[in-house]
Enzyme design. Structure first.
Site, mmCIF file in Angstrom:
data_model
loop_
_atom_site.group_PDB
_atom_site.id
_atom_site.type_symbol
_atom_site.label_atom_id
_atom_site.label_comp_id
_atom_site.label_asym_id
_atom_site.label_seq_id
_atom_site.Cartn_x
_atom_site.Cartn_y
_atom_site.Cartn_z
ATOM 1 C CG HIS A 104 5.322 -2.539 -5.790
ATOM 2 N ND1 HIS A 104 5.407 -3.348 -4.668
ATOM 3 C CD2 HIS A 104 6.057 -3.173 -6.757
ATOM 4 C CE1 HIS A 104 6.158 -4.396 -4.943
ATOM 5 N NE2 HIS A 104 6.571 -4.312 -6.191
ATOM 6 C CD GLN B 52 10.902 -2.781 -6.522
ATOM 7 O OE1 GLN B 52 10.609 -3.974 -6.481
ATOM 8 N NE2 GLN B 52 12.167 -2.363 -6.636
ATOM 9 C CG ASP C 188 6.728 -0.857 -13.705
ATOM 10 O OD1 ASP C 188 7.240 -1.941 -14.047
ATOM 11 O OD2 ASP C 188 5.776 -0.787 -12.897
ATOM 12 C CB CYS D 78 10.188 -2.427 -9.780
ATOM 13 S SG CYS D 78 8.936 -2.555 -11.084
HETATM 14 N N1 NVA Z 1 3.741 -2.267 -12.361
HETATM 15 C C1 NVA Z 1 4.143 -3.651 -12.314
HETATM 16 C C2 NVA Z 1 5.119 -3.878 -11.208
HETATM 17 C C3 NVA Z 1 5.608 -5.299 -11.083
HETATM 18 C C4 NVA Z 1 6.554 -5.503 -9.952
HETATM 19 C C5 NVA Z 1 2.928 -4.531 -12.138
HETATM 20 O O1 NVA Z 1 2.051 -4.167 -11.347
HETATM 21 O O2 NVA Z 1 2.828 -5.560 -12.802
HETATM 22 N N1 CP Z 2 9.578 -5.935 -8.349
HETATM 23 C C1 CP Z 2 8.752 -6.905 -7.920
HETATM 24 O O1 CP Z 2 7.849 -6.677 -7.105
HETATM 25 O O2 CP Z 2 9.006 -8.123 -8.445
HETATM 26 P P1 CP Z 2 8.102 -9.429 -8.309
HETATM 27 O O3 CP Z 2 6.862 -9.186 -9.127
HETATM 28 O O4 CP Z 2 8.962 -10.516 -8.880
HETATM 29 O O5 CP Z 2 7.764 -9.642 -6.864
#
Ligand code: NVA
Ligand code: CP
Length: 303
Positions: free
Chosen positions: A131, A134, A222, A262
């Site tokens: 990610h 972020q 997270d 995040c």
């Molecule tokens: N680790 C989380 C981040 C969401 C922004 C996911 O992948 O769902």
């Molecule tokens: N942090 C983040 O990526 O949030 P969303 O899943 O809302 O895009």
């Protein structure tokens, strides 16, 4: 400007430290209003979302509009991709309409294939593996708080060795800050990404959240179960007990240390309400910074 190393923004490890610092500086100039105007007038961005999103989708769409361009949303519900059209055909067709593609999906390989087949830049809006946008916003939030010398940062990652943890590892390998990770047994990061980060910088796995947080300027975590892992929630609740950022963990941090997440967050699981809603939390500024960071990435790629 340092070399980009790639036409895309998919993996922080593919960019040298100079380029990442350039993006952070550009983010600051955009946020302060020093850089304005409509530099992406007439440009279009396709946004493919195969997973849910609030921040990534809205910040990107608003960011494109603020830069004078246009962003269009493509979801599985209303596109041929959702009915099985190949990544290759999608990439080749979209490249003839738009100037860049942002994609959020499950398998990281899909983004790599999309970028290989597309003739326009591809931005990773989250995969199961990474990610990057972020973590750039998180780093920018830290820079706002502590100054430009990212190398002097000490960051604590507490919880799942997931896409966020991997992007923190990749950032540490390129920017040279100190990173300590505390993950439950069996939920550590990818061995290859960890090994690369350890060989490039001051990165270590430690035994407990308290050890990770010791002296940290940034404490971050997270959710215990990411998107796509919903059916593992019960097993993860057991495995992650004790991996909650509470006030005792924050007490171990540097006196000026801040908390980042995040979002979305699960209060009472990976973080207590007292911490995420408390005075050391910067989560809403961090979320705002997604907007400034994606504008910098878009300008850098297609400006
Ligand atoms: N680790 C989380 C981040 C969401 C922004 C996911 O992948 O769902
Ligand atoms: N942090 C983040 O990526 O949030 P969303 O899943 O809302 O895009």
């Amino acid at each position: 400007m340092a070399s980009r190393g790639t036409k895309d923004f998919i993996d922080l490890a593919a960019h040298d430290g100079g380029h990442l610092r350039h993006l952070l500086a550009l983010t600051g100039r955009l946020k302060s209003g020093e850089l304005g105007g409509r530099p992406l007038e007439g440009r279009c961005l396709a946004m493919i979302f195969r997973k849910s999103s609030t921040r990534t989708r809205v910040s990107t769409e608003v960011g494109m509009a603020q830069l004078g361009g246009h962003a269009l949303m493509i979801s599985d519900r209303d596109s041929q991709m959702g009915r099985g059209e190949s990544v290759r055909d999608t990439a080749r067709v979209l490249s003839r309409y738009v100037d860049a593609i942002l994609i959020r999906t499950f398998g990281h390989d899909e983004v790599v294939e999309l970028a290989r087949e597309a003739s326009v830049p591809v931005i990773n809006g989250l995969t199961d593996l990474l990610h990057p946008c972020q973590v750039m916003a998180d780093l920018f939030t830290a820079v706002e708080e502590f100054g430009d010398d990212v190398r002097g940062l000490r960051v604590a990652w507490i919880g799942d060795g997931n896409n966020m943890a991997h992007s923190w590892l990749n950032a540490a390998s390129r920017l040279g800050f100190t990173l300590r990770l505390a993950c439950p047994p069996g939920y550590g990061p990818d061995a290859e990404i960890l090994a690369r980060a350890r060989s490039a910088g001051d990165v270590e796995m430690v035994d407990s959240p308290a050890d990770a947080a010791a002296g940290a300027r940034v404490v971050t975590t997270d959710v215990w179960a990411s998107m796509g892992q919903e059916d593992e929630q019960a097993a993860r609740e057991k495995a992650f007990a004790g991996y909650c950022v509470d006030e005792a963990v924050m007490e171990r941090a540097h006196p000026a240390g801040i908390f980042l997440h995040c979002l979305p967050a699960h209060r009472g699981e990976e973080v207590t309400a007292a911490v995420i809603d408390g005075g050391r939390s910067r989560v809403y500024r961090e979320a705002e910074n997604r907007l400034h960071v994606i504008k910098a990435i878009l300008l850098d790629l297609i400006g």
